[in-house]
Design a protein around this motif. Sequence first.
Motif, PDB file in Angstrom:
ATOM      1  N   CYS A 100      -2.624   0.764  -4.066  1.00  0.00           N
ATOM      2  CA  CYS A 100      -2.491  -0.419  -4.157  1.00  0.00           C
ATOM      3  C   CYS A 100      -1.999  -1.868  -4.622  1.00  0.00           C
ATOM      4  O   CYS A 100      -1.929  -1.319  -5.886  1.00  0.00           O
ATOM      5  CB  CYS A 100      -3.520  -1.080  -2.494  1.00  0.00           C
ATOM      6  N   SER A 103      -7.978  -1.315   2.735  1.00  0.00           N
ATOM      7  CA  SER A 103      -7.397  -1.611   0.816  1.00  0.00           C
ATOM      8  C   SER A 103      -7.878  -2.233  -0.235  1.00  0.00           C
ATOM      9  O   SER A 103      -8.328  -2.663  -1.408  1.00  0.00           O
ATOM     10  CB  SER A 103      -6.019  -2.070   1.300  1.00  0.00           C
ATOM     11  N   VAL A 148      -8.295   2.389   7.474  1.00  0.00           N
ATOM     12  CA  VAL A 148      -7.658   2.610   6.078  1.00  0.00           C
ATOM     13  C   VAL A 148      -7.867   1.129   5.849  1.00  0.00           C
ATOM     14  O   VAL A 148      -8.045   0.243   6.310  1.00  0.00           O
ATOM     15  CB  VAL A 148      -6.459   2.499   5.899  1.00  0.00           C
ATOM     16  N   VAL A 162       0.405  -1.187  -0.156  1.00  0.00           N
ATOM     17  CA  VAL A 162       0.202   0.494  -0.077  1.00  0.00           C
ATOM     18  C   VAL A 162       0.359   1.475   0.150  1.00  0.00           C
ATOM     19  O   VAL A 162       2.194   1.363   0.936  1.00  0.00           O
ATOM     20  CB  VAL A 162      -1.025  -0.348   1.065  1.00  0.00           C
ATOM     21  N   SER A 218       2.159   1.815   8.867  1.00  0.00           N
ATOM     22  CA  SER A 218       1.721   2.956   9.998  1.00  0.00           C
ATOM     23  C   SER A 218       3.539   2.459  10.202  1.00  0.00           C
ATOM     24  O   SER A 218       3.523   4.086  11.225  1.00  0.00           O
ATOM     25  CB  SER A 218       0.889   1.779  10.970  1.00  0.00           C
ATOM     26  N   LEU A 245       0.751   5.205   1.186  1.00  0.00           N
ATOM     27  CA  LEU A 245      -0.237   6.001   1.911  1.00  0.00           C
ATOM     28  C   LEU A 245       0.189   7.215   2.133  1.00  0.00           C
ATOM     29  O   LEU A 245       1.487   7.984   2.040  1.00  0.00           O
ATOM     30  CB  LEU A 245      -0.308   5.186   3.529  1.00  0.00           C
ATOM     31  N   LEU A 261      -5.126   6.184   2.275  1.00  0.00           N
ATOM     32  CA  LEU A 261      -4.699   5.154   0.824  1.00  0.00           C
ATOM     33  C   LEU A 261      -4.741   5.869  -0.558  1.00  0.00           C
ATOM     34  O   LEU A 261      -5.545   6.656  -1.019  1.00  0.00           O
ATOM     35  CB  LEU A 261      -5.548   3.886   1.067  1.00  0.00           C
ATOM     36  N   VAL A 291      -1.091  -2.321   5.256  1.00  0.00           N
ATOM     37  CA  VAL A 291      -1.299  -1.175   6.434  1.00  0.00           C
ATOM     38  C   VAL A 291      -0.347  -0.693   7.541  1.00  0.00           C
ATOM     39  O   VAL A 291       0.078   0.646   7.954  1.00  0.00           O
ATOM     40  CB  VAL A 291      -2.823  -1.183   6.190  1.00  0.00           C
TER      41      VAL A 291
END
Length: 369
Positions: free
Chosen positions: A34, A364, A362, A23, A346, A25, A31, A342
């Motif tokens: 992806c 995806s 989030v 992903v 993060s 971000l 988002l 994700v």
Amino acid sequence: MLTHLAGPFVIGIDAGGTKTRCVVLTLGGTLAGCGTGPGANPNSGGDTAGALSTALREALGDIDRSLVIGGVFGIAGAGSAGRPAAVTAARSAWHAAGLRGSPAVVTDIAVAFAAGTTAPKGIVVFSGTGAGAAVINDGAIVQRADGYGWLVGDQGSAVWLGREAVGAALAALDGRARATVLTDAVPRALLGGAVVAQLDGARCRSRHRRALALAGSTVLPGAGGGSTLVLAGPAEPAPNPQLAQAIIKEVYGRPPAALGRLGPVVADAATAGDAVARQIISEAAEWLLRDVDAVRPALGDPCAPVVMHGSVLREGPVADAVRAGLTDRFAEAPRRAGDGAVGAASLALRRLGYPPPPPARVDSGQRSR
């Protein structure tokens, strides 16, 4: 893909044994892209660099590469033993995508925890292609149990469930163990119903010909000269060596991670009440809870979160048993992880000093592993 979003961007990858997820971000946790790729764990037959490149290119699309300022790759098999190869593969894919700098490389265990909570420390128990548990602190593994790969560990994983199911089916097919729903379900899942029917038909025709051949000579001279030996047909169905060999050919002809597709077969059989399948499910849950018990002393904080991650722990009988066991052990119910990619992104945000988005925020559109 929302390429109109303004950068900068961070990238997160969760590279497991059967699937790689990527992903992109924004710094606010939105988002922007992806992508997916095949399994990346070299220990279970994956091409790490190729899988990372495939998922990374798809996620980036036409995003301006100069706006990507960081990334975290969580790669299965990237522990101390496999770390050099994982780092090399990650850097190769990163540079091939036209990105500057290098991504941070951690194990997929660390990103699994981050996919379920924004807390820096806690326990993750995971079961997908691999299985185990670990105490995580700020993206680093403090202590782990299992996660050693299909050959010497990963008890309770989808691959382990598949291996146990095949073993139970073969034992029933050659007469070593009692019949089970898995005797029929496993070959159908591996070979397809048409192939199984063909092999069963050939077996029945062979038995019929054998019965006709014996019909006219059922009385034979005995060993003592004056006695006779009467041959009778088998009371139980004869073993099916052709079907067993077809299963063996299929199992050994694919990467070990492919056995994971039998996990749902075992779960369905157990739910239907099959005793053999239920025993396999029970043992899987016991192994995973033992993993948690092994690492729990290193946690320190009894109120720290516990995260369940992976396809086996998303839903089904193993997930139900592990969830019940964790609820008994800790102050609150465990959390279910979201997308591991994700979680990796993060971690990238946290390393840059930005607050990570809540895991549920989030989506995806696809679950990891």
